[in-house]
Design a protein around this motif. Structure first.
Motif, PDB file in Angstrom:
ATOM      1  N   GLN A  62       0.854  -1.196   0.000  1.00 53.95           N
ATOM      2  CA  GLN A  62       0.000   0.000   0.000  1.00 53.95           C
ATOM      3  C   GLN A  62       0.882   1.235   0.000  1.00 53.95           C
ATOM      4  O   GLN A  62       1.816   1.350   0.798  1.00 53.95           O
ATOM      5  CB  GLN A  62      -0.878  -0.009   1.267  1.00 53.95           C
ATOM      6  CG  GLN A  62      -1.625   1.278   1.550  1.00 53.95           C
ATOM      7  CD  GLN A  62      -2.909   1.412   0.727  1.00 53.95           C
ATOM      8  OE1 GLN A  62      -3.600   0.415   0.488  1.00 53.95           O
ATOM      9  NE2 GLN A  62      -3.209   2.629   0.296  1.00 53.95           N
ATOM     10  N   LEU A  63       0.575   2.170  -0.888  1.00 49.22           N
ATOM     11  CA  LEU A  63       1.200   3.494  -0.820  1.00 49.22           C
ATOM     12  C   LEU A  63       0.193   4.415  -0.139  1.00 49.22           C
ATOM     13  O   LEU A  63      -0.976   4.442  -0.535  1.00 49.22           O
ATOM     14  CB  LEU A  63       1.538   4.018  -2.221  1.00 49.22           C
ATOM     15  CG  LEU A  63       2.353   5.317  -2.246  1.00 49.22           C
ATOM     16  CD1 LEU A  63       3.748   5.120  -1.653  1.00 49.22           C
ATOM     17  CD2 LEU A  63       2.482   5.869  -3.671  1.00 49.22           C
ATOM     18  N   PRO A  64       0.603   5.148   0.921  1.00 49.02           N
ATOM     19  CA  PRO A  64      -0.347   6.041   1.606  1.00 49.02           C
ATOM     20  C   PRO A  64      -1.023   7.013   0.636  1.00 49.02           C
ATOM     21  O   PRO A  64      -0.417   7.418  -0.356  1.00 49.02           O
ATOM     22  CB  PRO A  64       0.539   6.789   2.602  1.00 49.02           C
ATOM     23  CG  PRO A  64       1.640   5.828   2.909  1.00 49.02           C
ATOM     24  CD  PRO A  64       1.907   5.135   1.595  1.00 49.02           C
ATOM     25  N   ALA A  76       0.012   7.923  -5.135  1.00 44.42           N
ATOM     26  CA  ALA A  76       0.100   6.912  -6.204  1.00 44.42           C
ATOM     27  C   ALA A  76       0.092   7.540  -7.593  1.00 44.42           C
ATOM     28  O   ALA A  76       0.532   6.914  -8.558  1.00 44.42           O
ATOM     29  CB  ALA A  76      -1.049   5.913  -6.083  1.00 44.42           C
ATOM     30  N   GLN A  77      -0.388   8.778  -7.704  1.00 47.31           N
ATOM     31  CA  GLN A  77      -0.380   9.429  -9.023  1.00 47.31           C
ATOM     32  C   GLN A  77       1.036   9.515  -9.588  1.00 47.31           C
ATOM     33  O   GLN A  77       1.217   9.668 -10.794  1.00 47.31           O
ATOM     34  CB  GLN A  77      -0.978  10.839  -8.913  1.00 47.31           C
ATOM     35  CG  GLN A  77      -0.138  11.789  -8.060  1.00 47.31           C
ATOM     36  CD  GLN A  77      -0.793  13.162  -7.887  1.00 47.31           C
ATOM     37  OE1 GLN A  77      -0.925  13.900  -8.823  1.00 47.31           O
ATOM     38  NE2 GLN A  77      -1.228  13.442  -6.664  1.00 47.31           N
ATOM     39  N   TYR A  78       2.052   9.438  -8.726  1.00 50.21           N
ATOM     40  CA  TYR A  78       3.438   9.594  -9.188  1.00 50.21           C
ATOM     41  C   TYR A  78       4.148   8.267  -9.477  1.00 50.21           C
ATOM     42  O   TYR A  78       5.316   8.254  -9.838  1.00 50.21           O
ATOM     43  CB  TYR A  78       4.250  10.375  -8.144  1.00 50.21           C
ATOM     44  CG  TYR A  78       3.687  11.744  -7.856  1.00 50.21           C
ATOM     45  CD1 TYR A  78       3.688  12.734  -8.849  1.00 50.21           C
ATOM     46  CD2 TYR A  78       3.159  12.066  -6.606  1.00 50.21           C
ATOM     47  CE1 TYR A  78       3.165  13.997  -8.601  1.00 50.21           C
ATOM     48  CE2 TYR A  78       2.642  13.329  -6.345  1.00 50.21           C
ATOM     49  CZ  TYR A  78       2.646  14.288  -7.341  1.00 50.21           C
ATOM     50  OH  TYR A  78       2.126  15.530  -7.092  1.00 50.21           O
ATOM     51  N   VAL A  79       3.457   7.130  -9.273  1.00 49.76           N
ATOM     52  CA  VAL A  79       4.096   5.825  -9.499  1.00 49.76           C
ATOM     53  C   VAL A  79       4.049   5.482 -10.989  1.00 49.76           C
ATOM     54  O   VAL A  79       2.976   5.329 -11.560  1.00 49.76           O
ATOM     55  CB  VAL A  79       3.377   4.719  -8.682  1.00 49.76           C
ATOM     56  CG1 VAL A  79       3.985   3.350  -8.985  1.00 49.76           C
ATOM     57  CG2 VAL A  79       3.462   5.021  -7.185  1.00 49.76           C
ATOM     58  N   GLU A  96      -2.899  -4.720  -9.605  1.00 46.48           N
ATOM     59  CA  GLU A  96      -3.338  -3.492  -8.929  1.00 46.48           C
ATOM     60  C   GLU A  96      -4.726  -3.724  -8.362  1.00 46.48           C
ATOM     61  O   GLU A  96      -5.637  -4.129  -9.084  1.00 46.48           O
ATOM     62  CB  GLU A  96      -3.342  -2.323  -9.927  1.00 46.48           C
ATOM     63  CG  GLU A  96      -3.694  -0.997  -9.257  1.00 46.48           C
ATOM     64  CD  GLU A  96      -3.562   0.207 -10.185  1.00 46.48           C
ATOM     65  OE1 GLU A  96      -2.736   0.159 -11.123  1.00 46.48           O
ATOM     66  OE2 GLU A  96      -4.280   1.189  -9.965  1.00 46.48           O
ATOM     67  N   LEU A  97      -4.899  -3.506  -7.047  1.00 40.81           N
ATOM     68  CA  LEU A  97      -6.195  -3.767  -6.412  1.00 40.81           C
ATOM     69  C   LEU A  97      -7.050  -2.502  -6.358  1.00 40.81           C
ATOM     70  O   LEU A  97      -8.254  -2.546  -6.490  1.00 40.81           O
ATOM     71  CB  LEU A  97      -5.997  -4.314  -4.994  1.00 40.81           C
ATOM     72  CG  LEU A  97      -5.292  -5.665  -4.895  1.00 40.81           C
ATOM     73  CD1 LEU A  97      -5.130  -6.069  -3.439  1.00 40.81           C
ATOM     74  CD2 LEU A  97      -6.071  -6.745  -5.655  1.00 40.81           C
ATOM     75  N   ASP A  98      -6.407  -1.390  -6.052  1.00 39.13           N
ATOM     76  CA  ASP A  98      -7.066  -0.090  -6.202  1.00 39.13           C
ATOM     77  C   ASP A  98      -5.959   0.899  -6.542  1.00 39.13           C
ATOM     78  O   ASP A  98      -4.813   0.478  -6.723  1.00 39.13           O
ATOM     79  CB  ASP A  98      -7.896   0.299  -4.963  1.00 39.13           C
ATOM     80  CG  ASP A  98      -7.052   0.522  -3.718  1.00 39.13           C
ATOM     81  OD1 ASP A  98      -5.889   0.977  -3.843  1.00 39.13           O
ATOM     82  OD2 ASP A  98      -7.546   0.263  -2.609  1.00 39.13           O
ATOM     83  N   ILE A 117       9.101   6.136  -8.979  1.00 41.62           N
ATOM     84  CA  ILE A 117       8.162   7.163  -8.538  1.00 41.62           C
ATOM     85  C   ILE A 117       8.778   8.547  -8.754  1.00 41.62           C
ATOM     86  O   ILE A 117       9.978   8.742  -8.545  1.00 41.62           O
ATOM     87  CB  ILE A 117       7.729   6.914  -7.055  1.00 41.62           C
ATOM     88  CG1 ILE A 117       6.647   7.905  -6.617  1.00 41.62           C
ATOM     89  CG2 ILE A 117       8.922   6.942  -6.111  1.00 41.62           C
ATOM     90  CD1 ILE A 117       5.919   7.457  -5.339  1.00 41.62           C
ATOM     91  N   PHE A 118       7.957   9.464  -9.182  1.00 40.51           N
ATOM     92  CA  PHE A 118       8.370  10.830  -9.487  1.00 40.51           C
ATOM     93  C   PHE A 118       8.289  11.657  -8.203  1.00 40.51           C
ATOM     94  O   PHE A 118       7.304  11.584  -7.464  1.00 40.51           O
ATOM     95  CB  PHE A 118       7.419  11.383 -10.559  1.00 40.51           C
ATOM     96  CG  PHE A 118       7.647  12.815 -10.932  1.00 40.51           C
ATOM     97  CD1 PHE A 118       8.663  13.166 -11.817  1.00 40.51           C
ATOM     98  CD2 PHE A 118       6.825  13.811 -10.430  1.00 40.51           C
ATOM     99  CE1 PHE A 118       8.854  14.497 -12.190  1.00 40.51           C
ATOM    100  CE2 PHE A 118       7.009  15.141 -10.799  1.00 40.51           C
ATOM    101  CZ  PHE A 118       8.024  15.484 -11.677  1.00 40.51           C
ATOM    102  N   ALA A 119       9.347  12.435  -7.915  1.00 46.88           N
ATOM    103  CA  ALA A 119       9.361  13.230  -6.679  1.00 46.88           C
ATOM    104  C   ALA A 119       9.877  14.631  -6.981  1.00 46.88           C
ATOM    105  O   ALA A 119      11.077  14.827  -7.159  1.00 46.88           O
ATOM    106  CB  ALA A 119      10.251  12.564  -5.635  1.00 46.88           C
TER     107      ALA A 119
END
Ligand SMILES: [Zn+2]
Length: 608
Positions: A62-64, A76-79, A96-98, A117-119
């Motif tokens: 899970q990503l917070p 998750a928009q940045y993954v 992907e579950l959600d 991931i974009f940061a």
């Protein structure tokens, strides 16, 4: 105080070594092990590798969706992509579950999950990686194994540029890795990686480390550490407690838009615009006192409604008026005790805080508790309008000051807000318990005052009754004086989210601004040729009636235009705090104790 060069905190190692160590750790103690690779600063791309120890075949990661700020930000928009393999290197199925959760199948022998991931978001609440540095709010970039969130975690950084160092309150292992007892502790630890300056000092048995990433001419390290010493002494003496051995301050003073601080249990990350810092260093003092006090209030003295943290959705709490607002009250007291704020300025701040609340019509429709629940809406410009919401920071800080005065009155000077915090520290924090939002604060207030304080909470915390300021201020010989001010009025209200652009929330009907074509929803790019940012409200405050204001704005459809008009004026209620006509010796004594944040010495002689 001294400026030391870096000796202890560093990490510079090859990815290969990082992986070998991680695999050993992951095998030996079943820790989840992360490798964060800093190979691509130009594209702001971070590659993360998670070593999952042996266990069940199916695992979920899970990503917070939120962390730090009470706003759902959907990291998750940045993954960019996620993949997994087993220990032998065979690809494993990833489903992907959600939008923020992934399932790995075939992981019984352990698995290696990788993602990119974009940061590139600046500030203490965010994750940023560029050719200058990396700053990570780790919850923004690290997924956690759902079945092992409370288990041990190990992190290492690979492909770190040669001149960069790592600063973090995480426990450093001998081999350059860092460990945490759980995911929650891991993401409660910010990480700065770059070519920063460091200064260390000891105070009252605690070791403090100061990390500054800024242009060397933009700050004075000696002045900062002198201020920090005063805050540390004031806070630990006020709480009669120091629940840490080491504490880290991470500062950024960028030239561009910046502002804000993020609290952690053993550290804080604070960002202040360099120009604001040089013009108004008290801004840094005030943010620092607030964030430092958070190590008690919210990190240890914690509302039940924030526990356990739900990283998948909003954690609704009615307690932010206390956890945030009263943290500001305590911050004021620490500054007063530390000699960093004097009575005159404190009373000016109080009057201006009262004005801020009184000028928002929503004070009569939204309670401090409701404002806490609605924190999750603060990203929306409409929500921030004065007729829609109040601020739990603003009203909460005022409630803290009034509660302090009310407790002093009810206890005849024998108790104060200090005793409330100490009581909650003893009865909740030290016992590993969480308090039940406003009821928990009422319970503590009644325990230290030996009086019924239910009225205060019913009227002003859960309710929206007008606060009778003078009824509270009288006990310290003060009164609130209302005046009428003619103020410059540019004809619109603008506000911004923590990292967002300045947006027009309302345009006054019939105003010059409306005639010039300004519209609700416009984004303000420049005010009189200066980029809009954190100090724009201050900038706006400097206008006088008759001045010409020039705005460069972008409409909702994306078109940019320049608008120009003459600033008008309007009548506004203003407030000042003044001495009562006659101040009695009792009121003077009460005020002196109040400004020190202490209860009055018992007037009674020793009990017989
Ligand atoms: Zn805060």
């Amino acid at each position: 105080m001294k400026h030391s060069t870096l000796t202890e905190v560093w990490a510079r190692r090859s990815l290969f070594l990082c992986l070998l160590v991680s695999m050993a750790v992951a095998r030996s103690n079943a820790a989840t092990s992360y490798t964060i690779s800093l190979a691509n600063p130009e594209q702001h791309l971070v590659e993360v590798q998670i070593m999952l120890p042996e266990g069940k075949s199916q695992r979920e990661l899970q990503l917070p969706v939120w962390n730090a700020l009470y706003q759902v930000r959907d990291f998750a928009q940045y993954v960019n992509w996620v993949r997994a393999k087993d220990r032998a290197g065979r690809a494993l199925a990833v489903r992907e579950l959600d939008k923020s959760r992934w399932q790995i199948t075939g992981a019984e022998g352990g698995a290696v999950v990788e993602y990119q991931i974009f940061a590139d978001s600046p500030g203490p609440f965010a994750a940023q990686f560029n050719s200058h540095h990396a700053f990570f709010n780790l919850a923004q970039i690290l997924m956690y194994p759902v079945d092992a969130r409370s288990g041990p975690m190990v992190v290492c950084f690979s492909q770190v540029p040669d001149t960069w160092h790592v600063a973090t309150p995480l426990t450093a292992l001998p081999d350059g890795e860092f460990s945490a007892e759980s995911y929650d502790r891991l993401v409660d630890s910010p990480v700065e990686i770059g070519d920063f300056k460091q200064s260390d000092f000891d105070e009252g048995g605690g070791h403090y480390r100061v990390i500054v990433d800024a242009e060397s001419g933009d700050y004075d390290m000696d002045a900062i550490t002198a201020m920090l010493r005063k805050i540390a002494v004031a806070a630990t003496s006020w709480m009669n407690d120091r629940p840490f051995d080491r504490y880290m301050f991470i500062y950024h003073f960028p030239r561009g838009p910046a502002g804000g601080g993020m609290e952690h249990s053993y550290s804080t990350a604070i960002s202040v615009n360099a120009e604001v810092l040089s013009r108004a260093p008290e801004v840094l003092t005030s943010v620092t006192a607030h964030e430092f006090f958070h190590l008690w209030n919210v990190k240890r003295i914690r509302p039940q409604t924030l526990e356990p943290v739900d990283y998948t959705r909003e954690n609704y709490t009615r307690a932010l008026w206390f956890s945030e607002g009263c943290t500001s009250t305590a911050g004021d007291i620490l500054q007063l005790r530390g000699g960093l704020l004097d009575e005159g300025h404190f009373e000016q701040q109080l009057a201006s805080g009262i004005g801020e609340l009184e000028r928002r019509p929503a004070r009569l429709t939204q309670s401090a508790e409701e404002s806490s629940l609605d924190a999750w809406l603060e990203g929306d410009a409409y929500y921030r309008r004065p007729e829609r919401s109040i601020s739990y920071y603003n009203k909460g800080e005022l409630l803290g000051i009034m509660l302090d005065l009310a407790i002093r009155e009810a206890s005849h000077g024998q108790a104060s807000l200090r005793e409330v915090f100490q009581w909650m520290n003893q009865n909740y924090a030290k016992k590993g318990r969480f308090f039940s939002d406003s009821d928990g604060v009422r319970e503590a207030s009644e325990a230290v005052s030996h009086a019924d304080m239910g009225w205060f909470f019913a009227k002003y915390v859960a309710g929206t009754e007008e606060i009778p300021w003078n009824d509270f201020l009288r006990s310290v010989g003060l009164r609130l004086e209302e005046g009428r001010n003619t103020r410059a009025d540019a004809g619109f209200v603008a506000s911004r989210n923590f990292d967002g652009p300045m947006a027009v929330a309302a345009v006054t009907a019939g105003s010059e601004a409306e005639r010039a074509g300004l519209q609700t929803g416009d984004t303000i790019l420049e005010i009189n040729g200066k980029a809009a940012g954190q100090d724009s409200s201050e900038e706006m405050g400097r206008f006088t009636a008759g001045d010409t204001i020039t705005l460069r704005v972008r409409s909702r459809r994306g078109a940019e235009r320049e608008l120009k008009w003459k600033v008008g004026s309007r009548e506004e209620i203003s407030y000042e705090i003044k001495d009562l006509g006659t101040v009695t010796p009792e009121q003077r004594a009460r005020r002196a104790a109040w400004l020190k944040g202490e209860a009055q010495i018992s007037q009674e002689t020793h009990p017989r």
